[in-house]
Scaffold this active site. Structure first.
Site, PDB file in Angstrom:
ATOM      1  N   ASP A   8      -2.958   5.577  -4.452  1.00 32.58           N
ATOM      2  CA  ASP A   8      -2.663   4.460  -3.678  1.00 32.58           C
ATOM      3  C   ASP A   8      -3.740   3.540  -3.900  1.00 32.58           C
ATOM      4  O   ASP A   8      -4.670   3.545  -4.213  1.00 32.58           O
ATOM      5  CB  ASP A   8      -2.503   4.970  -2.189  1.00 32.58           C
ATOM      6  CG  ASP A   8      -2.480   4.161  -1.195  1.00 32.58           C
ATOM      7  OD1 ASP A   8      -1.365   3.564  -1.084  1.00 32.58           O
ATOM      8  OD2 ASP A   8      -3.381   3.803  -0.366  1.00 32.58           O
ATOM      9  N   ASP A  10      -3.944   0.160  -1.460  1.00 35.78           N
ATOM     10  CA  ASP A  10      -4.520  -0.293  -0.097  1.00 35.78           C
ATOM     11  C   ASP A  10      -5.411   0.813   0.604  1.00 35.78           C
ATOM     12  O   ASP A  10      -4.663   1.466   1.190  1.00 35.78           O
ATOM     13  CB  ASP A  10      -3.490  -1.061   0.652  1.00 35.78           C
ATOM     14  CG  ASP A  10      -2.968  -2.183   0.057  1.00 35.78           C
ATOM     15  OD1 ASP A  10      -3.588  -3.019  -0.560  1.00 35.78           O
ATOM     16  OD2 ASP A  10      -1.659  -2.446   0.340  1.00 35.78           O
TER      17      ASP A  10
HETATM   18  P1  B16 Z   1       3.142  -5.629   1.038  1.00 35.10           P
HETATM   19  P2  B16 Z   1      -0.450   1.060  -0.037  1.00 35.10           P
HETATM   20  C1  B16 Z   1       0.935  -0.394   1.488  1.00 35.10           C
HETATM   21  O1  B16 Z   1       0.226  -0.401   0.262  1.00 35.10           O
HETATM   22  C2  B16 Z   1       0.270  -0.840   2.622  1.00 35.10           C
HETATM   23  O2  B16 Z   1      -0.755   0.412   3.073  1.00 35.10           O
HETATM   24  C3  B16 Z   1       0.973  -1.143   3.893  1.00 35.10           C
HETATM   25  O3  B16 Z   1       0.003  -1.407   5.061  1.00 35.10           O
HETATM   26  C4  B16 Z   1       1.768  -2.381   3.331  1.00 35.10           C
HETATM   27  O4  B16 Z   1       2.747  -2.694   4.564  1.00 35.10           O
HETATM   28  C5  B16 Z   1       2.581  -1.883   2.254  1.00 35.10           C
HETATM   29  O5  B16 Z   1       1.759  -1.582   1.144  1.00 35.10           O
HETATM   30  C6  B16 Z   1       3.592  -3.132   1.767  1.00 35.10           C
HETATM   31  O6  B16 Z   1       2.549  -4.217   1.219  1.00 35.10           O
HETATM   32  O7  B16 Z   1       3.331  -6.408   2.116  1.00 35.10           O
HETATM   33  O8  B16 Z   1       1.793  -6.173   0.407  1.00 35.10           O
HETATM   34  O9  B16 Z   1       4.403  -5.494  -0.053  1.00 35.10           O
HETATM   35  O10 B16 Z   1      -1.235   1.654   0.835  1.00 35.10           O
HETATM   36  O11 B16 Z   1       0.818   1.970  -0.454  1.00 35.10           O
HETATM   37  O12 B16 Z   1      -0.949   0.641  -1.198  1.00 35.10           O
HETATM   38 MG    MG Z   2      -2.886   2.909   1.538  1.00 38.05          MG
END
Ligand code: B16
Ligand code: MG
Length: 214
Positions: A8, A10
């Protein structure tokens, strides 16, 4: 036998989760919606629109779909302002050490992130060079806890789910990994989650879990 690791992004490889928090906090404050770290933890791994719906569930106000689109794109603009300031120095020594060691052991590495901003993050931090494949918010139609993002990552690596580990900081991500048939490793919030198979405190510890120890 484990041949690949799907990370993953974030909250696992980078601390961009704090930028998600700050950007959503600005939107919540604008509409007087209560928002704190506890609510924020519910947004980990969840898509942008679903995150907004969770935040709005703490408000009595009603918003049209068009208003919600505006709020989500405002949040994304704020978030991207933080991302644009990122540099390779945002990658911790722990992350670099673990990725170098795993590659040296011949493991195939992939990203499995819900974020549509993955390409920008990888470019700003110069991290693309570590990965053999990237599966992100731009190539999926169902977000975590659906396993689609990880199944596609395994497919891009030419591996079966049972040959891959998924490393996650979100309960939704651990659920997605479990549903897809992957061995799950949890860091941060996900280290405390009862469905996580292997909890770790940092990425270097990943090198010592039984399935990867030499
Ligand atoms: P975006 P991951 C996720 O990333 C985040 O944890 C989540 O908080 C966010 O809403 C989602 O990506 C979508 O992100 O708005 O940048 O498209 O943890 O799966 O790497
Ligand atoms: Mg994450």
């Amino acid at each position: 036998m484990i041949k690949g690791i799907i990370f993953d992004l974030d909250g696992v490889l980078l601390f961009t989760d704090k930028y998600h928090y700050m950007a959503w906090k600005a939107i919540a404050d604008k509409f007087n919606i209560p928002f704190d770290e506890k609510v924020n933890n519910r947004l980990r791994g969840v898509s942008r629109m679903e995150s907004l719906n969770i935040i709005l569930s703490y408000s009595d106000q009603k918003f049209s779909e068009a208003e919600k689109e505006v709020m989500a794109s405002e949040k994304n603009e704020l978030y991207r302002e933080y991302l644009k300031k990122m540099t390779p120095s945002d990658v911790s020594d722990d992350t670099r050490y673990a990725l170098d060691k795993l590659r040296a052991r011949g493991l195939k590495l992939a990203i499995g992130s819900s974020s549509k901003n993955t390409p920008l993050i990888l470019e700003k931090t110069d991290m693309a060079k570590y990965f053999h494949a990237v599966s992100d918010g731009n190539n999926i139609s169902r977000g975590k806890p659906d396993p689609e993002v990880f199944l596609k990552a395994a497919d891009y690596l030419n591996l079966q789910p049972c040959e891959c580990i998924v490393v996650e900081d979100a309960e939704s991500g651990i659920d997605a990994g479990t549903a897809g048939g992957f061995l799950t490793v949890g860091i941060g919030c996900a280290a405390q989650y009862e469905k996580t198979k292997r909890p770790i405190k940092n990425l270097t510890e990943l090198l010592t879990i039984p399935e990867l120890s030499e």
